[in-house]
Design an enzyme around this catalytic site. Structure first.
Site, short mmCIF file in Angstrom:
data_model
loop_
_atom_site.label_atom_id
_atom_site.label_comp_id
_atom_site.label_asym_id
_atom_site.label_seq_id
_atom_site.Cartn_x
_atom_site.Cartn_y
_atom_site.Cartn_z
N CYS A 109 32.61 45.51 51.27
CA CYS A 109 33.99 45.54 51.34
C CYS A 109 34.21 46.55 50.59
O CYS A 109 33.32 46.86 49.80
CB CYS A 109 33.39 44.09 50.30
N ASN A 135 30.22 47.09 45.36
CA ASN A 135 29.56 48.67 46.83
C ASN A 135 29.72 50.08 46.19
O ASN A 135 31.19 49.63 46.49
CB ASN A 135 29.83 48.16 48.12
N CYS A 156 43.72 49.84 44.12
CA CYS A 156 42.27 49.01 43.34
C CYS A 156 41.37 50.54 42.35
O CYS A 156 40.87 51.12 43.31
CB CYS A 156 41.88 47.97 43.68
N GLY A 216 44.08 48.82 53.94
CA GLY A 216 44.99 48.31 53.70
C GLY A 216 45.91 47.14 53.25
O GLY A 216 44.52 46.20 53.33
N GLU A 217 46.56 46.89 52.33
CA GLU A 217 47.44 45.13 51.82
C GLU A 217 48.30 45.04 52.93
O GLU A 217 49.21 45.19 53.17
CB GLU A 217 48.10 45.97 51.09
#
Ligand code: SF4
Length: 334
Positions: free
Chosen positions: A323, A280, A101, A144-145
């Site tokens: 985040c 952020n 991402c 992590g996912e």
């Protein structure tokens, strides 16, 4: 396996057969370890908290694992609707992340490796017994996912909900995903197990259409938004609670009023809440944080279009604990 890791990886039921003591002693040792941190093997586990940073009540800590790799976890005080402050622990499930991402600091590390169940539960253990935080809620939203390491995550949830261990109610545990369709389906099956129905599912949606989402979240090329919506409908039809849609509001990318309306159209009648997270800025970010007026306007338009919208408090921005900002200090220094 080291005894501390055997305890961190097991529910009481699955640990007992291996304990070389009688059942009562084994039960007591298990409870002492999880509830009070009182077990000699904690000292020998070799896992250490290497750094703690604070900002406006948020504490971020680095945990160094046995191979020297580090993960970050964040303890956040969050005020509920009743005014009661809950301590939410944001757990990591991997060292780094493969999802790429573009707005996320962790993505810059790539995936280094999955965490084991013991390494996930250890984050709660150290937060509780070393940093003395009274953790009430857990979210898998750190590095992590989680759906990429689902076996370890589900096993950790079993330990963390065990009444003889952390005893966190499933209603206070949330798993957040980028929209991994197979993972959501497996998590839906897990949620249907006895006692697990109240688990929460969050999805980082972050865009109102496939064009924007594919630009900032490569996973969307494999799982476009319509396919993702189908898996969320399956979650609801299986009895899952309304989905939490996370939306990082990024200036010039996904923050116009037209985007808010388009998102509401995509949501349709899907039971959900929308959580707006003002972006952020990560290191070397191409985008600034959004202006306050733009955040308010987006929320108003989304509300008017029929969405139930919350705004996530931005905490810990200066300690890079907000985040999408987690990655290890050594990586940032490089
Ligand atoms: S936002 Fe989550 S899934 Fe995406 S790269 Fe960052 S850690 Fe991975």
């Amino acid at each position: 396996m080291h005894q501390a890791d055997a305890l961190l990886t097991s529910t009481l039921e699955s640990w007992l057969p291996d304990a070389a003591v009688n059942q009562n002693e084994a039960t007591e040792a298990y409870r002492q370890f999880h509830r009070y941190g009182q077990h000699p093997s904690v000292i020998r586990s070799g896992r250490v908290v290497t750094g703690v940073t604070h900002e406006d009540g948020t504490r971020k800590f680095l945990l160094r694992h046995l191979d020297g790799r580090e993960t970050e976890s964040v303890i956040m005080p969050i005020e509920g609707r009743s005014g009661r402050v809950r301590q939410t622990l944001c757990l990591s499930s991997q060292v780094g992340c493969a999802m790429g991402c573009t707005f996320c600091q962790t993505a810059t590390m790539g995936r280094v490796r999955n965490l084991t169940t013991a390494e996930i539960v250890a984050q709660w253990h150290h937060a509780t017994h070393e940093l003395e935080a009274q953790i009430t809620n857990l979210v898998f939203m750190g590095m992590g996912e989680p759906m990429d390491n689902l076996d370890a995550v589900l096993c950790a949830i079993e330990v963390l909900t065990d009444h003889n261990a952390a005893s966190i109610p499933p209603s206070r545990i949330g798993v957040s995903t980028v929209g991994h369709a197979d993972g959501i389906r497996r998590f839906t099956e897990f949620m249907q197990r006895e006692g697990m129905h109240q688990l929460r599912l969050a999805v980082s949606i972050n865009a109102p259409n496939d064009t924007i989402r594919s630009e900032i979240m490569p996973v969307n090329r494999a799982v476009p938004m319509d396919m993702l919506r189908e898996t969320l409908i399956e979650w609801i039809q299986a009895g899952g609670r309304p989905v939490l849609l996370e939306y990082v509001l990024i200036p010039t990318v996904n923050d116009t009023t037209a985007h808010a309306e388009e998102l509401a159209t995509w949501v349709g009648d899907l039971p959900c809440r929308l959580n707006i997270i003002p972006y952020n800025p990560i290191l070397d970010s191409p985008w600034p944080a959004p202006q306050e007026g733009d955040v308010t306007q987006f929320i108003e338009v989304a509300n008017a279009a029929g969405l139930v919208v919350n705004r996530r408090q931005t905490r810990g921005r200066n300690v890079m604990a907000a985040c999408g900002q987690l990655s290890t200090a050594s990586r940032r220094n490089r």
